[in-house]
Design a protein around this motif. Structure first.
Motif, short mmCIF file in Angstrom:
data_model
loop_
_atom_site.label_atom_id
_atom_site.label_comp_id
_atom_site.label_asym_id
_atom_site.label_seq_id
_atom_site.Cartn_x
_atom_site.Cartn_y
_atom_site.Cartn_z
N LEU A 175 33.22 46.98 4.05
CA LEU A 175 34.29 46.14 4.59
C LEU A 175 33.91 44.65 4.61
O LEU A 175 32.89 44.26 5.18
N TYR A 176 34.71 43.84 3.98
CA TYR A 176 34.58 42.38 3.96
C TYR A 176 33.30 41.88 3.31
O TYR A 176 32.93 40.72 3.45
N LYS A 213 33.57 51.25 6.15
CA LYS A 213 32.94 50.26 7.04
C LYS A 213 31.74 49.61 6.36
O LYS A 213 31.40 48.46 6.61
N CYS A 255 39.48 52.17 4.93
CA CYS A 255 38.46 51.32 4.34
C CYS A 255 37.08 51.80 4.73
O CYS A 255 36.90 52.40 5.80
N ASP A 257 34.25 40.68 10.32
CA ASP A 257 35.48 41.16 10.97
C ASP A 257 35.59 40.55 12.36
O ASP A 257 34.61 40.36 13.06
N ASP A 260 40.83 44.55 2.15
CA ASP A 260 39.73 44.84 1.25
C ASP A 260 40.18 45.44 -0.06
O ASP A 260 39.46 45.41 -1.05
#
Ligand code: SF4
Ligand code: SF4
Ligand code: SF4
Ligand code: SF4
Ligand code: FES
Lengths: 417, 216, 559
Positions: free
Chosen positions: C219-220, C216, C214, B96, C113
């Motif tokens: 996430l991603y 954490k 989302c 991020d 996401d």
């Protein structure tokens, strides 16, 4: 011309004079073998270059052009590469046969060359009379038979190599090779039976002389054109040249019988193949095209000094034409399917050869004019073509669609019709 | 798997005419064609190192990762390219964007690492096609060599450097509205796509004449 | 029996069932799109995605349709209700609703996401218009990175379905989330200084139909279309929540709850959701070890199996009564059965004990009221018993030796010298043995530890066998309520770790490969209490062990 002649024979006499008495009979054959081996080897490597160049030109490319002027040293580079490459013998092969196979291939093809005259063979030759014989083994009365016998031995190289490789592709390749060679032996042999009947001899030198003595209209091509075509096709199939190289067939079998071979062992197989091509070309030009004979320039009667050189030149020129034709065919005609290959031999070449022999026999028996053979051959050929247009029984060329049987909806099996 | 009999379509071989059945004319015909090529003395070969090829504009060579107008990597690490890639040669690790860094204020996500295995790549251009932000592009660089496999794993820095290297070459321009050249990704200049779903003829949207909407 | 007509297809509805149009349509195999409705929560009918035409079929056969569209989620069905969800009118409404929901939506799917499992994407594709006519700039609201320790909010992606708000109010009862502002300025937010950190908070991420809330943790990390999913059971407590395990290339990425009314319902707690990280721990046992005098003698599975067999046989020859096997309540039913039969086969006097059953505090009941006390009607329970399969292991032991021995009495037996050889089948990721307890094990002549993580016991063991975590093996867990559910192998264990079932089969030289359904059938024949396992495949929802055969709370017995 005379000067060169004298000089050469002078040198030779001097060398032979230096030899011990017991060795003298072997001097001349030794020299011939030496010349043949080296010239053939050199020719082979340059034939490869020629082939690469030819194929390049056909495809509007340049071909090898980096090594030497116009790529002329490419064969040297290729040879060096083949010699210096790592020679892999895979762990799963039968070592003895694996190593033996390329040897057999090369040995047999060179052996076949022993009875091929490559120049004006003197009549009534005896060893040691100082004349250059232009043939390794002079005076073999069964020359043609010898060549065919040895030629079919060559396939042992392929079969052993493929089998010893212990590889499915190799095995398939060598199976194909054996089937192919067995099939094409027959038309090959039968195509020259007519010649033998016509000339009354099986000796290649004598067949040559027979034609030369009768002049341009004595060339066998006039009397046996059909046999010539059959011979040429069958010989190409024997040599495993494209379009008959089903045994190595890259698209289906990777490399066929030589899949596992590398470096010089691989190179030997190709040496054998090219030697075979040379032999075929010699045979075609000698058996059907009068050998070294060319009207006015090289007749049996021409007696100017250095005529032997002209005769050798004429023969080599004819041979070159056939080599080039063989190479061009390779890049022109696509490979046969295996069933096509088999049906070509069994359904086409063998019957044609048979009819041809009968025709020669008839002409001989009833002492007809030999010129009947020319239209006769043409007639046979055209009749065969006419039969080919009839795609019904028994000439159907392929399996027909299955016939729907009611109740078996769509599960009918293919039947040959 | 055996072929189902009903899937087989049988084609009858066309019967040959007389000359075809003798084969030899066809062989001579073929020899004539190949012979003509031998004789015509024409070559299409390019003598490569001395003669450089003229590549078409859509040539697909080594990849680059584009930068946006702030010099950041344009890629948003959506992994569309890695998804589209038939050779599975793109490896991306996303991260991020730093929240308090004003430099990244307008961005949520960017690639922490981005590696393309140029040896596995088949240069199909699917990645370029898939990228929603026109970040990954295939350039005209074709003479790619490396001494080790590792060398051919292009990471983010290397891919960005390809961009720096090629953006001024003329043939690989920056194709975004932020750059000067081209408009490949400039959606304001392109027509908005027409309705993707079927719309009733009397739907207000079908009659809508807002600019850029193609009504049918 | 009530009959409902959905798009000309009739559906039967039971007399006591109370369904809305969405559920009735589901029975007919018709999907009515919906965002704000959730079967576990109150109906607000705010998203208008589920608008359908509703009418009534009169007894005389005539149909009277209502003139306007109704939200399907809010409209109950009764006998003769007619639902039309595929008329032009409904389709137009769906298009309009979606266009409206997307007015201010950033459509940043490439970085979102949720992309790939997003309600907006799916419905836009199926029911949407495909393009937008908005010409004004979008109303972008700033992201809120801290909604909770595990939750982040991409405010601009929110479609204001208020599922998240209702969850915290109705299910967890903690009510941290709220809607602030009105109209187009509406946003989800927390009360200042009161983040959404309750023990069920992670569920709001699942509930959010779009990529606004989302996790954490996830996430991603991955694009969801790369994840491969296997059904499993959360081992965090004896509730045994039905979950899915999402992995890609043998890396576990997330757990999500899966609906199973018999187990837990729709949700799962955060302890389970985020508590699986030990699976990837550095302290995992990775290779088998055979030790002699503190030195590692062998690290080879092939030599270790015969070595263990010999060692156990020797110790049984020395003292046939001094062999015991401890089976952790983290082991699956199959593993318990394999080890128990093996031990009993070696020596009928072998003792079988259940490993430490970890109990932490008391059962945690939700929803809570304003004082943090549980409300009378419980909707979710986090149980105090932090192991997944006590009942399953006990059922096997009860059958094999008539009683269940506790681990503490084994320890005592060891210190009294009554046990010389001990086989411990572990699996509990929390330290299940204290250092002081572990010193008692020094007296053992033979200690075999088959476990997940390094522990005080594994450091002392003569043989260490690296087992598999629950996500790495097939098997059965029986929850507090006697519900037997299957777990499935989602990922491979680290290095040379092997599924425990396989280890035990090879050790016992049992024929065949470890195959949970086959073994379940065998167990069902041997252990009457587990006869329900005879179906082999337990399906997605598991099977309830027969009430009659349920195990009594076993009598504790000391050695
Ligand atoms: S060009 Fe094709 S193969 Fe290469 S990275 Fe892109 S998508 Fe993958
Ligand atoms: S290069 Fe493009 S497609 Fe690939 S991850 Fe980045 S933004 Fe997505
Ligand atoms: S919430 Fe859905 S539609 Fe919106 S950006 Fe995310 S994936 Fe795309
Ligand atoms: S954050 Fe998600 S769940 Fe909450 S209101 Fe918005 S869209 Fe609905
Ligand atoms: S689901 Fe019915 S209005 Fe939202």
């Amino acid at each position: 011309m005379q000067f060169i002649n004298d000089f050469l024979s002078g040198q030779w006499n001097w060398i032979v004079g230096m030899l011990p008495e017991a060795a003298k009979p072997y001097a001349m054959p030794g020299l011939v073998i030496f010349i043949v081996l080296n010239v053939t080897l050199g020719a082979c490597s340059y034939l490869i270059l020629l082939e690469r160049k030819l194929s390049a030109w056909m495809q509007d490319r340049l071909g090898p052009n980096r090594v030497g002027p116009m790529g002329l040293l490419q064969p040297v580079a290729d040879m060096l590469k083949l010699l210096l490459k790592e020679d892999v013998i895979p762990g799963h092969v039968n070592k003895f046969l694996f190593v033996l196979a390329p040897g057999i291939s090369v040995f047999t093809t060179f052996l076949a060359f022993a009875v091929v005259p490559f120049g004006p063979v003197p009549k009534g030759l005896t060893a040691g009379d100082g004349q250059f014989p232009f043939i390794i083994a002079p005076g073999i009365d069964l020359g043609v038979v010898f060549i065919f016998a040895i030629g079919s031995l060559a396939v042992y190289g392929i079969i052993l190599g493929g089998w010893a490789s212990n590889n499915k592709y190799s095995a398939l390749g060598c199976l194909r090779a054996s089937a192919q060679v067995v099939s094409y032996e027959i038309p090959l042999g039968m195509s020259v039976v007519g010649l033998a009947l016509l000339c009354g001899t099986m000796s290649i030198e004598k067949i040559l002389l027979f034609q030369a003595e009768r002049g341009i209209y004595g060339w066998n091509i006039w009397y046996q054109p059909l046999a010539c075509v059959i011979f040429f096709i069958a010989a190409m199939a024997e040599a495993q040249r494209l379009p008959f190289d089903l045994a190595e067939c890259e698209q289906e079998l990777i490399g066929g019988w030589h899949t596992e071979y590398s470096a010089m062992k691989w190179g030997l197989f190709f040496l054998a193949e090219y030697t075979h091509v040379i032999t075929i070309s010699f045979l075609t030009s000698i058996l059907f095209f009068g050998g070294w004979h060319l009207p006015f320039i090289a007749e049996t009667t021409s007696n100017y000094s250095g005529v032997w050189m002209v005769k050798v030149g004429v023969l080599l020129a004819k041979v070159s034409v056939f080599i080039v034709v063989i190479q061009m065919l390779r890049w022109t005609i696509p490979r046969f399917r295996f069933d096509q290959l088999m049906s070509l031999a069994w359904l086409c070449l063998i019957p044609l050869a048979m009819v041809n022999i009968v025709m020669v026999m008839v002409v001989k028996q009833f002492e007809l004019n030999e010129w009947w053979l020319l239209p006769g051959s043409a007639a046979i050929f055209l009749a065969a073509g006419l039969m080919g247009t009839q795609s019904t029984k028994p000439f159907a060329r392929r399996v027909a669609a299955p016939i729907e049987t009611p109740g078996h909806g769509g599960h009918g099996h293919a039947h040959a019709h | 798997m055996a072929i189902n009999a009903k899937d087989v379509e049988w084609v009858e071989e066309t019967p040959m005419n007389f000359w075809e059945a003798t084969y030899l004319p066809a062989v001579f015909d073929g020899l004539l064609t190949t012979g003509a090529h031998v004789a015509n003395n024409r070559t299409v070969t390019e003598q490569y190192p001395e003669q450089q090829p003229k590549l078409p504009t859509h040539y697909r060579g080594v990849h680059r990762l584009n930068r946006d107008d702030k010099g950041r990597v344009k890629c948003v690490a959506c992994m569309m390219c890695a998804t589209a890639c038939p050779a599975h040669c793109i490896e991306i690790v996303a991260q991020d964007a730093p929240k308090d860094d004003p430099h990244w204020a307008d961005r949520d996500k960017f690639p922490k690492s981005f590696v393309i295995d140029e040896l596995k790549c088949i240069y199909c251009g699917m990645c370029e096609e898939a990228c929603p932000v026109d970040s990954i592009e295939l350039t005209h660089i074709y003479d790619l060599v490396g001494l080790t496999r590792q060398e051919m794993m292009f990471d983010k820095e290397k891919l960005l450097s390809v961009f720096d290297q090629t953006k001024d070459s003329g043939i690989d321009p920056i194709r975004t509205h932020k750059g000067k050249l081209g408009h490949a990704s400039d959606f304001t200049d392109l027509h908005t796509l027409g309705p993707a779903t079927t719309v009733r003829a009397d739907d207000r949207s079908a009659k809508a004449v807002s600019s850029g909407v193609i009504s049918n | 029996m009530a009959t409902v007509l959905v798009n000309d297809k009739s559906v039967e509805i039971g007399p006591s069932e109370k369904l809305n149009c969405i559920q009735a349509a589901q029975r007919a195999g018709v999907e009515i799109p919906s965002y704000c409705w959730h079967p576990e929560m109150s109906v607000v009918a705010s998203c208008r995605m589920c608008l359908v035409e509703v009418g009534d079929k009169k007894p005389d056969g005539t149909i009277a349709m209502q003139p306007k569209l109704f939200p399907g989620c809010q409209t109950p069905v009764k006998d003769g209700t007619v639902i039309v969800s595929n008329s032009e009118k409904v389709k137009a409404a769906q298009k309009a609703t979606l266009e409206y929901l997307l007015l201010n939506h950033p459509l940043d799917c490439p970085v979102c996401d949720q992309a790939g499992e997003c309600g907006l994407q799916d419905y836009s594709y199926e029911f949407g218009r495909g393009y937008s006519r908005l010409q004004e700039p979008k109303n972008i609201k700033p992201d809120k990175d801290y909604i909770g320790d595990q939750i982040t909010l991409f405010t601009d992606r929110c479609i204001m379905c208020t599922r998240c708000v209702r969850f915290t109010r109705e299910i967890s009862g903690t009510a941290e989330l709220q809607v602030i502002s009105r109209g187009t300025h509406e946003e989800i937010d927390i009360f200042p200084g009161d983040p959404c950190n309750n023990k069920l908070a992670g569920n709001v991420v699942d509930l959010c139909p779009v990529g606004a809330l989302c996790s954490k943790d996830f996430l991603y990390e991955q694009r969801v279309w790369w994840l491969k999913t296997k059904n499993s059971v959360c081992p965090g407590c004896s509730t045994g929540c039905s979950i899915t395990v999402d992995q890609n290339e043998d890396v576990l990425y997330r757990l999500k709850p899966r609906v199973n009314e018999q187990a837990q319902g729709h949700f799962m707690c955060d302890e389970g959701r985020f508590g699986w990280k030990y699976v990837q721990s550095e302290k995992r046992l990775k290779r088998p070890e055979q030790r002699a005098n503190g030195q590692v003698v062998s690290r080879d599975w092939e030599t270790i199996f015969p070595a263990i067999r010999n060692a156990i046989r020797d110790s049984l020859i020395r003292s046939p009564n001094k062999f015991a096997a401890v089976i952790s309540p983290w082991a699956t039913v199959e593993e318990a059965y394999l080890l128990a039969t093996y031990a009993k086969k070696l020596s009928p006097h072998a003792k079988l004990a259940i490993g430490p059953v970890r109990v932490v505090g008391e059962d945690d009941l939700y929803p809570k009221d304003v004082h943090g006390k549980p409300e009378p009607k419980t909707k979710f329970t986090i149980r105090a018993e932090k192991c997944p399969n006590r009942r399953g292991v006990e059922a096997v032991m009860q059958q094999m030796q008539g009683s269940v021995i506790e681990f503490s009495s084994i320890l005592e037996g060891v210190s009294r010298g009554e046990i010389e050889a001990l086989y411990i089948l572990g699996g509990d990721p929390e330290g299940w043995i204290s250092d002081s307890d572990a010193t008692k094990l020094d007296k053992l002549k033979l200690l075999v530890v088959q476990d997940l993580l390094e522990s005080a016991a594994s450091r002392k063991a003569h043989f260490v066998l690296p087992g598999a975590a629950w996500a790495e093996k097939d098997g059965t867990f029986v929850n507090h309520n006697g519900l037997a559910q299957a777990i499935h192998r989602g990922v491979r264990g680290p290095e040379e770790a092997r599924p425990d079932g396989r280890i035990l089969m090879e050790l016992a030289e049992k024929k065949g490969m470890f195959h949970a359904p086959t073994l379940r059938k065998e167990i069902a024949g041997v252990v009457p209490a587990l006869a329900a396992l005879s179906v082999g495949e337990l399906g997605e929802l598991g099977v309830k062990l027969e009430q009659a055969a349920a195990v009594e709370k076993p009598q504790l017995q000391t050695v």
